[in-house]
Design an enzyme around this catalytic site. Structure first.
Site, PDB file in Angstrom:
ATOM      1  N   TYR A 109      65.883 121.175  73.895  1.00 49.69           N
ATOM      2  CA  TYR A 109      66.615 121.953  74.892  1.00 49.69           C
ATOM      3  C   TYR A 109      66.842 121.063  76.108  1.00 49.69           C
ATOM      4  O   TYR A 109      65.910 120.404  76.580  1.00 49.69           O
ATOM      5  CB  TYR A 109      65.803 123.186  75.310  1.00 49.69           C
ATOM      6  CG  TYR A 109      66.370 123.867  76.538  1.00 49.69           C
ATOM      7  CD1 TYR A 109      67.286 124.903  76.411  1.00 49.69           C
ATOM      8  CD2 TYR A 109      66.012 123.452  77.820  1.00 49.69           C
ATOM      9  CE1 TYR A 109      67.839 125.515  77.531  1.00 49.69           C
ATOM     10  CE2 TYR A 109      66.555 124.051  78.945  1.00 49.69           C
ATOM     11  CZ  TYR A 109      67.465 125.074  78.793  1.00 49.69           C
ATOM     12  OH  TYR A 109      68.017 125.663  79.903  1.00 49.69           O
ATOM     13  N   GLU A 197      74.110 123.585  79.768  1.00 45.64           N
ATOM     14  CA  GLU A 197      72.976 123.820  78.877  1.00 45.64           C
ATOM     15  C   GLU A 197      73.343 123.339  77.485  1.00 45.64           C
ATOM     16  O   GLU A 197      74.388 123.726  76.952  1.00 45.64           O
ATOM     17  CB  GLU A 197      72.657 125.310  78.854  1.00 45.64           C
ATOM     18  CG  GLU A 197      71.278 125.613  78.337  1.00 45.64           C
ATOM     19  CD  GLU A 197      70.994 127.108  78.367  1.00 45.64           C
ATOM     20  OE1 GLU A 197      70.212 127.535  79.230  1.00 45.64           O
ATOM     21  OE2 GLU A 197      71.558 127.843  77.541  1.00 45.64           O
TER      22      GLU A 197
END
Ligand code: GDP
Ligand code: MN
Length: 399
Positions: A109, A197
């Site tokens: 992530y 993101e």
């Protein structure tokens, strides 16, 4: 403003971030055709909506034939995808991205956002990317690396390498990780983004680092500097009243209550909502009409607030410094005359040209409830919403 995954991947590719080959489709037939064009024998079909959590909601599917892609797309197109981020109404699927499927080795992530306490861009990185990232981040907050960036220096190579080490990537992948992180940081600052993101950012068995998903959001107030980004706006993904307001330069956010609010200035709008709540009401919206609003602008704001069918009373609160009470009053009167609605309207004016403004309201012949102070206005709005005519229109001393 948010953009779609496929757009974010294209934007980021200009900054050195690599994603698998993919193509966009506007129909099931086109999606199948796109897969044949891309080649290979496994694809991922991804609903393009402005929300995360698509995978769990059935908006991301692994397919192994063009017929399967077509069948899956028949079910996706035109449907509303409801994910934990969309709210109950969901978001309409009108575009689908077809991508060559990737064998995932590890999933990371990576997120960039503004950290308000340090007033800097912060990079979050976790070795546990993928769909469970929210649970993992809340259960094991220690597993996420946070790096704040000194704006004058930008993201330094050593910092990017430290992130790569913290993620435990192999030496062969480190250089790609550094390029990806630096590219994201450059995209963030050069394009006035508010959020980037990549989840998951994956490594493959053959040593490539690929962004399998990408989300970007931008600062609306800086969009004028980036016409190529503002072009990517997709109104089908926005709240209809919010995008209508944005088209008119008004700052509108829909809320759950029944009292519509028309206020000048974001701070006063927040204070108005608080006062309304303290008086026992719930705002139906936040709306900042800005400074120096012409009667036409006020009338536009009025129409947008009234277009929300939850609205059962309207509160207009104007503190006119740059604004003029008489213009606001004319806007309110103009809109009310056009609409002929029987929803009660409470108006509190203060500041420049107050006396003229009050006169316009009083002489309009409309059942406008005038109020002296913010608190008075909030109480009258709540009374009007509860159909307590006596309380809403009780006497007050004309200023
Ligand atoms: P989100 O649910 O909206 O965040 O959508 P994503 O694009 O992240 O897709 C959801 C999940 O699908 C990802 O977390 C991956 O696990 C999986 N996925 C997406 N693309 C691929 C792919 O090319 N190969 C494999 N094996 N899984 C994928
Ligand atoms: Mn994702």
């Amino acid at each position: 403003m948010e953009i779609h995954e496929y757009q974010a991947k294209e934007v980021l590719s200009r900054f050195g971030v690599t994603a698998p080959p993919g193509a966009l489709a506007y129909s099931p037939e086109q999606a199948a055709y796109r897969a044949r064009e891309l080649g290979g024998d496994r694809w991922v079909v991804k609903a393009q909506v402005h929300a995360g959590g698509r995978g769990k909601a059935g908006g991301v599917k692994l397919c192994s034939s063009d017929q399967e892609i077509q069948n899956i797309c028949e079910n996706l197109f035109g449907r509303k995808l409801v994910t934990h981020q969309t709210g109950q109404g969901g978001k309409g699927i009108y575009r689908v991205y077809v991508e060559a499927a990737v064998e995932i080795e590890r999933a990371f992530y990576v997120g960039l956002m503004l950290d308000r306490s340090s007033q800097r861009v912060m990079i979050l990185a976790s070795p546990h990317g993928g769909e469970e990232v929210e649970e993992i981040l809340s259960q094991r907050p220690g597993s996420v690396t946070r790096t704040t960036i000194e704006p004058a220096a930008g993201l330094r190579d050593f910092q990017a390498r430290e992130i790569a080490f913290a993620l435990g990537v192999s030496p062969a992948v480190t250089q790609q990780m550094v390029r990806t992180l630096k590219g994201c940081y450059r995209a963030f600052t050069e394009l006035d983004a508010t959020m980037i993101e990549i989840n998951p950012l994956v490594t493959t068995a053959d040593g490539r680092l690929l962004a399998l998903d990408a989300k970007m959001a931008f600062d609306d107030n800086a969009l004028f500097r980036h016409p190529q980004i503002s072009e990517l706006r997709d109104k089908s993904q926005e709240h209809p009243l919010e995008s209508r307001a944005a088209d008119r330069g008004l700052n509108y956010v829909g809320l759950g209550g029944h009292i519509g609010c028309i206020v000048n200035g974001a701070g006063l709008a927040m204070a108005t909502m608080d006062t309304l709540k303290a008086a026992g009401g719930e705002p139906a919206n936040f709306l900042d009409i800005g400074g120096g609003a012409s009667p036409e602008r006020v009338a536009k704001a009025f129409r947008i607030v009234m277009a929300n069918d939850r609205v059962q009373a309207v509160l207009v609160n104007i503190f006119a410094g740059i604004n003029r009470c008489d213009w606001v009053a004319r806007g309110v009167v103009q809109a009310m005359q056009e609409m002929q609605s029987d929803i009660p309207v409470v108006v509190r004016l203060a500041g420049t040209h107050l006396v003229e403004g009050q006169k316009i309201l009083a002489q309009s012949g409309l059942p406008i409830i005038r109020a002296a102070t913010l608190r008075d206005a909030a109480e009258r709005s709540v009374a009007a919403w509860r159909s307590d005519q006596a309380q809403a229109t009780k006497l007050w001393a004309e200023p």
